[in-house]
Design an enzyme around this catalytic site. Structure first.
Site, PDB file in Angstrom:
ATOM      1  N   SER A 109       0.867  -1.183   0.000  1.00 33.39           N
ATOM      2  CA  SER A 109       0.000   0.000   0.000  1.00 33.39           C
ATOM      3  C   SER A 109       0.900   1.227   0.000  1.00 33.39           C
ATOM      4  O   SER A 109       2.111   1.116   0.133  1.00 33.39           O
ATOM      5  CB  SER A 109      -0.859   0.028   1.269  1.00 33.39           C
ATOM      6  OG  SER A 109      -0.064   0.396   2.387  1.00 33.39           O
ATOM      7  N   ASP A 110       0.333   2.408  -0.157  1.00 35.46           N
ATOM      8  CA  ASP A 110       1.121   3.604   0.117  1.00 35.46           C
ATOM      9  C   ASP A 110       0.985   3.892   1.616  1.00 35.46           C
ATOM     10  O   ASP A 110       0.235   3.214   2.338  1.00 35.46           O
ATOM     11  CB  ASP A 110       0.682   4.785  -0.758  1.00 35.46           C
ATOM     12  CG  ASP A 110       1.813   5.807  -0.922  1.00 35.46           C
ATOM     13  OD1 ASP A 110       2.739   5.828  -0.093  1.00 35.46           O
ATOM     14  OD2 ASP A 110       1.771   6.596  -1.882  1.00 35.46           O
ATOM     15  N   TRP A 111       1.701   4.891   2.067  1.00 36.13           N
ATOM     16  CA  TRP A 111       1.792   5.227   3.496  1.00 36.13           C
ATOM     17  C   TRP A 111       0.388   5.423   4.095  1.00 36.13           C
ATOM     18  O   TRP A 111      -0.296   6.395   3.790  1.00 36.13           O
ATOM     19  CB  TRP A 111       2.625   6.501   3.635  1.00 36.13           C
ATOM     20  CG  TRP A 111       2.982   6.896   5.018  1.00 36.13           C
ATOM     21  CD1 TRP A 111       2.160   7.480   5.932  1.00 36.13           C
ATOM     22  CD2 TRP A 111       4.259   6.757   5.647  1.00 36.13           C
ATOM     23  NE1 TRP A 111       2.843   7.723   7.088  1.00 36.13           N
ATOM     24  CE2 TRP A 111       4.153   7.287   6.947  1.00 36.13           C
ATOM     25  CE3 TRP A 111       5.494   6.242   5.246  1.00 36.13           C
ATOM     26  CZ2 TRP A 111       5.221   7.321   7.841  1.00 36.13           C
ATOM     27  CZ3 TRP A 111       6.553   6.285   6.133  1.00 36.13           C
ATOM     28  CH2 TRP A 111       6.412   6.807   7.411  1.00 36.13           C
ATOM     29  N   GLU A 112      -0.033   4.475   4.910  1.00 39.57           N
ATOM     30  CA  GLU A 112      -1.351   4.508   5.568  1.00 39.57           C
ATOM     31  C   GLU A 112      -2.528   4.579   4.613  1.00 39.57           C
ATOM     32  O   GLU A 112      -3.631   4.963   5.008  1.00 39.57           O
ATOM     33  CB  GLU A 112      -1.422   5.675   6.574  1.00 39.57           C
ATOM     34  CG  GLU A 112      -0.437   5.487   7.706  1.00 39.57           C
ATOM     35  CD  GLU A 112      -0.570   6.503   8.834  1.00 39.57           C
ATOM     36  OE1 GLU A 112      -1.305   7.474   8.685  1.00 39.57           O
ATOM     37  OE2 GLU A 112       0.091   6.278   9.866  1.00 39.57           O
TER      38      GLU A 112
END
Ligand code: NOJ
Length: 752
Positions: free
Chosen positions: A283-286
């Site tokens: 995923s991307d950051w959060e």
């Protein structure tokens, strides 16, 4: 039993013996089977967790972190830069965790590790996949010295909106050029063998259509037709997958209402089922828990459910999987087999990277970082990325005997700023600035430095007088303007993309000295120039050129090298014209130079008229400042004799299109010869032009070369309304030219 190596080649091809990688792949799958069969649910979920808090770079690792690794609750870390911590965490994972599975350390090595190359948009401006591959290779060689085995690059987001700050990281607006870049990056980062100690896993990001963010505002929604998605935005990702990209990153944005981290259509249907991707998706950051903000998930558990159902393998920094996957599996909402798939995908890449055999770096940084060879590649890459936009009266290149040079502007001596966005590990101390390079070229006395502005956004005019006085006494003014590094990149979109601060005013004042004025732009995006371009004699776009930006710019200014770049994006006249891109569809009322009525020609009080009701802006017309593919040289290239080997081709066939390119000027130079096509009638409207080929040639004065492109019917394929990839019979136009707006034209027909 076959003895393939003993029989003639022709028999080898017809035998059923396995290729070595198939054997290796099967061995890897068997090893994964055996690991999986012994892993607890907690350990499996652990593999999907990527952690990356700043405490990881402190002297002492916390007991909490060590314990998490020991218990197999972490599969990857990002941004751990302390080499002792990298080593210690890996040691605990291997020696103290039950499964002994190595960690994978990730980092944003975007355009260099210590040796910083031009920003990716600048690298795209080289139109030179060979150079880009070298830059990526050096990045990998340097980064592996710190135990980094995974980079979050290349960023492959097609972008038609320079207000978006992340255009700096993108390969530009064109899917063909971006695909060429994609392939080069993957090859460079991953090398010939992913398990080599100098290779790092690449990550094709951000999947998908992140660059189409509404209004150029970062993280914004993307509304896009499936056809445009497939034919334009997904193309470089497909190329990356075909080139063997080990990982993909899901983007922050939603695509037609579905955030990418929970987007089954993107992550399962397209990436796995249609393309056959067998690496893993992070995923991307959060971005998993951000699906709650999107209004797509009700809470963290729902976010874990949506992401898992969509097929997201690893979660970056948020902890939805860690907290809820077990519960979701126990409640039969998520099948454990799905989790096994995630772990399998992650372990497959860890095996392919050779992490099980070689978990620690053995490389000596001193012999690898910032070597002369690396710096030389950085200098060449910067030279090839530099685009000459204007050169009135051939004022450039400058003669070395030019008397005094006034150097002005906020970016002539800004070692940090010239490195650009995403340079976590690059250091300003290593930068060679334009000012230093000019002094090297000409000696201290002939270069008078009065910047007038200390930084790009500065509004104070305090320094103007000194700068103007220096200009009065000089023979040439070099103004180094543009944007500080922080003005582009993630979350740094701008609504107005003029030169910020008081730069325009200073340029105006300097031009009043009537001295030749050269503007050198260092920026992360095209900068609108309509207020000042007429005040300049020459304009150079140097992007944020990296560590060796200074010497590269000086080489170009003094003609030691010719400006090698061409625009990978259309350059707008004004922000109000965005999006403006070359491969747009035609309207029913295309604009026309001959009928266009500009705003000031409309009589006052006139009754509503239907004269010139075509698609344009009344105030600025319909042309960009500079078209895609544009860039001047110090010589003159003439194109003639376009020829096609066939005027009619059939499905499955290929043919040749060629033209003569003649250097009719007085200097040697490089030209990027570009091939465009237009499919005149389609099941859906086809773009007015599409890039289908390019090549860089270098010609001496008077030299001529015939450039030949091979185009196959398959290259003309697009998605029709039923989302089938088709090549439709019909008439086509084809151009060979120096940019998307100029070229020799011919026609051909495609028949069934
Ligand atoms: C967020 C960015 O969108 C992504 O490109 C980057 O790789 C991650 N943060 C990790 O730093």
């Amino acid at each position: 039993m076959y003895h393939c190596f003993l029989v003639p080649a022709i028999v080898v091809f017809s035998c059923t013996c396995r290729k070595p990688y198939e054997t290796t792949d099967k061995m890897i799958e068997r090893k994964i089977d055996s690991l999986l069969s012994d892993m607890t649910l907690e350990e499996k979920i652990g593999q999907t967790a990527q952690r990356g808090e700043s405490s990881l770079n402190n002297g002492n690792l916390s007991e909490e972190i060590k314990d998490a690794v020991r218990k197999g609750r972490v599969g990857s870390f990002l941004n751990v830069t302390n080499p002792d911590n990298v080593k210690e965490l890996q040691r605990i994972a291997i020696e103290e965790s039950r499964s002994g599975i190595p960690l994978i350390f990730a980092r944003d090595v975007i355009h260099g590790y210590k040796t910083i190359f031009p920003i990716p948009l600048g690298l795209a401006a080289t139109w030179n996949p060979g150079v880009v591959e070298k830059c990526a290779r050096i990045s990998a060689e340097e980064a592996t010295t710190a135990g980094i085995k995974w980079t979050f690059a290349p960023m492959l987001d097609i972008c038609r909106d320079p207000r978006w700050g992340r255009i700096a990281e993108s390969p530009g607006e064109d899917p063909f050029l971006a695909s060429a870049m994609a392939k080069a990056y993957i090859k460079g980062f991953q090398g010939d063998d992913l398990s080599s100690i100098t290779s790092i896993a690449a990550c094709a990001k951000h999947f998908a259509a992140y660059g189409a963010a509404e209004g150029g505002r970062d993280y914004n929604s993307v509304s896009i037709s499936e056809q445009l998605l497939r034919d334009v935005y997904l193309k470089p990702f497909y190329t990356a997958q075909q080139a063997g990209a080990a990982t993909f990153m899901a983007s922050f944005n939603d695509v037609n209402g579905v955030p990418s981290s929970g987007n089954e259509f993107l992550l399962k249907q397209i990436l796995r089922d249609e393309w056959g991707f067998d690496g893993f998706v992070v995923s991307d950051w959060e971005s998993v828990t951000e699906m709650i903000n999107h209004g797509f998930c009700s809470d963290t558990m729902d976010a874990a459910r949506r992401a898992a159902m969509a097929g997201l393998d690893m979660e970056m920094t948020s902890t939805a999987y860690e907290k809820y996957l077990e519960m979701l599996i126990q409640d039969n909402i998520i099948n454990e087999k799905q989790l096994d798939e995630f772990v399998r995908n992650i372990l497959r890449i860890k095996f392919r990277l050779g992490l099980f055999e070689q978990p620690y770096t053995t490389r000596n940084p001193e012999k690898v970082l910032l070597t002369d060879d690396n710096l030389d590649v950085a200098r060449q890459a910067a030279i090839q990325s530099i685009v000459l936009l204007k050169n009135q009266g051939n004022i450039l290149p400058l003669d070395k005997s030019t008397g005094k040079i006034a150097v002005a502007g906020p970016l002539a001596d800004a070692p940090h700023e010239q490195l650009g966005t995403w340079i976590y590990d690059g250091e300003a101390n290593d930068s060679r600035t334009p000012l230093a390079a000019l002094r090297n070229y000409l000696g201290q006395d002939r270069v008078v430095f009065e910047p007038g502005l200390e930084y790009s956004r500065q509004k104070s005019r305090e320094g103007f007088n000194k700068s103007l006085a220096a200009a009065e006494n000089a023979d040439v003014i070099l103004f180094f303007g543009g944007e500080e590094a922080i003005l582009s990149g993630e979350a740094h979109s701008r609504a107005d993309i003029n030169l910020p601060g008081a730069q325009e005013e200073l340029i105006n004042r300097l031009s009043e000295t009537n001295k030749p004025l050269v503007l050198i732009i260092l920026a992360g995006r095209p900068i609108t120039l309509s207020n000042i371009i007429d005040k300049t004699d020459a304009v150079i776009m140097a992007w944020h050129p990296g560590t060796m930006g200074g010497p590269a710019i000086a080489d170009v200014l003094f003609g030691k090298s010719s400006p090698g770049g061409r625009l990978p994006v259309t350059w707008p006249v004004t922000a109000g014209q965005i999006p403006v891109y070359y491969n747009h569809n035609n309207t029913g009322r295309p604009p026309d130079e001959d009928t266009f009525i500009p705003i000031d020609s409309i009589p006052v009080g006139i009754w509503q008229t239907s004269l010139d009701n075509t698609s344009h802006y009344r105030d600025i017309g319909f042309k960009p400042q500079f078209p895609f593919g544009y860039g001047l040289t110090y010589t003159c290239f003439e194109y003639s004799n376009i020829r096609l080997s066939k005027a009619v081709i059939h499905t499955g066939e290929a043919f040749e299109i060629s033209a003569d390119i003649h250097n009719t000027g007085l200097r040697e130079g490089s030209e990027i010869v570009q091939l465009y096509v237009r499919d005149l009638v389609g099941d859906i409207v086809r773009p007015v032009k599409e890039l289908k080929g390019f090549t860089r040639i270098h010609l001496q004065p008077g030299e001529q070369q015939r450039v030949t492109f091979v185009l196959s019917a398959d290259d003309l394929a697009f998605h029709n309304r039923k989302m089938e990839l088709v090549t439709e019979p019909g008439q086509f136009k084809v151009w060979i030219g120096k940019n998307s707006d100029e070229g020799l034209e011919a026609t051909f027909e495609l028949k069934k």
